[in-house]
Design a protein around this motif. Structure first.
Motif, mmCIF file in Angstrom:
data_model
loop_
_atom_site.group_PDB
_atom_site.id
_atom_site.type_symbol
_atom_site.label_atom_id
_atom_site.label_comp_id
_atom_site.label_asym_id
_atom_site.label_seq_id
_atom_site.Cartn_x
_atom_site.Cartn_y
_atom_site.Cartn_z
ATOM 1 N N ALA A 123 -33.256 -24.718 -25.422
ATOM 2 C CA ALA A 123 -31.885 -24.683 -24.911
ATOM 3 C C ALA A 123 -31.877 -23.885 -23.613
ATOM 4 C CB ALA A 123 -30.931 -24.051 -25.932
ATOM 5 N N GLY A 124 -31.045 -24.320 -22.670
ATOM 6 C CA GLY A 124 -30.998 -23.685 -21.355
ATOM 7 C C GLY A 124 -30.055 -22.500 -21.325
ATOM 8 N N VAL A 125 -30.491 -21.372 -21.875
ATOM 9 C CA VAL A 125 -29.604 -20.213 -22.022
ATOM 10 C C VAL A 125 -29.590 -19.302 -20.795
ATOM 11 C CG1 VAL A 125 -29.913 -20.238 -24.522
ATOM 12 C CG2 VAL A 125 -31.368 -18.763 -23.123
ATOM 13 N N LEU A 126 -30.409 -19.588 -19.781
ATOM 14 C CA LEU A 126 -30.500 -18.710 -18.615
ATOM 15 C C LEU A 126 -29.791 -19.316 -17.410
ATOM 16 C CD1 LEU A 126 -34.190 -17.449 -18.955
ATOM 17 C CD2 LEU A 126 -32.072 -16.469 -19.872
ATOM 18 N N GLY A 127 -28.606 -19.845 -17.665
ATOM 19 C CA GLY A 127 -27.793 -20.398 -16.597
ATOM 20 C C GLY A 127 -27.043 -21.642 -17.018
ATOM 21 N N ALA A 128 -27.716 -22.550 -17.707
ATOM 22 C CA ALA A 128 -27.102 -23.843 -18.010
ATOM 23 C C ALA A 128 -25.996 -23.754 -19.046
ATOM 24 C CB ALA A 128 -28.171 -24.831 -18.488
ATOM 25 N N THR A 129 -26.102 -22.834 -20.006
ATOM 26 C CA THR A 129 -25.085 -22.746 -21.061
ATOM 27 C C THR A 129 -24.034 -21.686 -20.762
ATOM 28 O OG1 THR A 129 -26.456 -21.173 -22.302
ATOM 29 C CG2 THR A 129 -26.707 -23.521 -22.834
#
Length: 265
Positions: free
Chosen positions: A134-140
């Motif tokens: 999951a893209g937790v470092l910007g995307a979410t």
């Protein structure tokens, strides 16, 4: 060799990711090298982040996620957070010069940069749930500020691909140029930056990080969840499918719903 080329062109630092055989996906050593290069560029007028071989960046390398080393993967995750934080903390404008695919963590590098210029052939998108991540470092989190919550969820959760023109319409990039025209466009932006006060550019940049800082707790929490999920079957299946160039089967090992015959008394 880190596969990160750092070049000073006058007062501008160019950071080039040079692993085209894997679409410039980065490992821990490369993430650390990029972070150091950004941090060392405080005396420059601007920083340019780009890739080689027809790709911008495919994010963190997935070649060992089918049999992950938890400590190594934890280090890569935390190294990725330090990299995007370094881009935001850099006192100088950081420009993403995108020529080709910006995918997964590579798309999040675009989110972290202050400006983004892309060629028409470039594409953008997240890969998380498709590959067991999951893209937790910007995307979410931060991406919703840039392009709107509904569109950001579409990008982060459904893993669709978007053209450069679509990314421009969303607000993810600042300009789209013809293929082959990226270097000239970047130089045009740098010329404009050079005419401005470095001191007040820094104040404007650091002040504009308000939403990034407010996303910090969310990024750390998401990172913690990713670390807890290291070695999960979804991660392994996503990595296997990616490496085998096939569609993942995340539900194949789960029991199918009972048929009407099975539930009859």
């Amino acid at each position: 060799m880190t596969a990160i080329d750092v070049e000073r062109r006058g007062t501008v630092v160019w950071i080039r990711i040079d692993r085209p055989e894997r679409r410039n996906a980065y490992d821990l050593e490369m993430a650390r090298a990029m972070t150091a290069a950004v941090e060392d560029a405080a005396d420059a007028d601007a920083v340019v982040l780009t890739g080689t071989g027809g790709a911008f960046c495919a994010g963190g390398a997935l070649n060992r996620l089918d049999d992950p080393d938890p400590e190594a993967l934890r280090a890569l995750f935390t190294g990725s957070l330090r990299l995007v934080d370094a881009i935001r903390a850099c006192p100088r404008p950081v420009i993403a010069a995108v020529d080709g695919a910006a995918a997964g963590g590579g798309n999040e590098l675009v989110v972290a940069c202050d400006f983004a210029i892309a060629t028409r052939r470039s594409t953008f998108g997240q890969t998380g749930p498709r590959v067991g991540s999951a893209g937790v470092l910007g995307a979410t989190n931060m991406l919703a500020v840039q392009i709107g919550e509904k569109r950001a969820k579409e990008m982060a959760m459904l893993c669709r691909r978007y053209t450069a023109e679509q990314a421009l319409a969303f607000g993810l990039v600042n300009e789209v140029v013809e293929d082959g025209g990226l270097a000239d466009a970047v130089e045009r932006w740098i010329t404009e930056i050079r005419a401005l006060s470095p001191r007040y550019l820094e104040i404007a940049k650091i002040s504009s990080n308000q939403w990034w800082h407010q996303s910090g707790d969310n990024m750390n929490a998401g990172l913690g969840m990713l670390i807890q999920a290291i070695g999960s079957e979804d991660m392994r299946e996503g990595a296997r499918a990616f490496l085998e160039k096939r569609a993942p089967d995340f539900r194949g090992g789960r029991r199918a719903p009972a048929s009407p015959e099975e539930v009859r008394p």
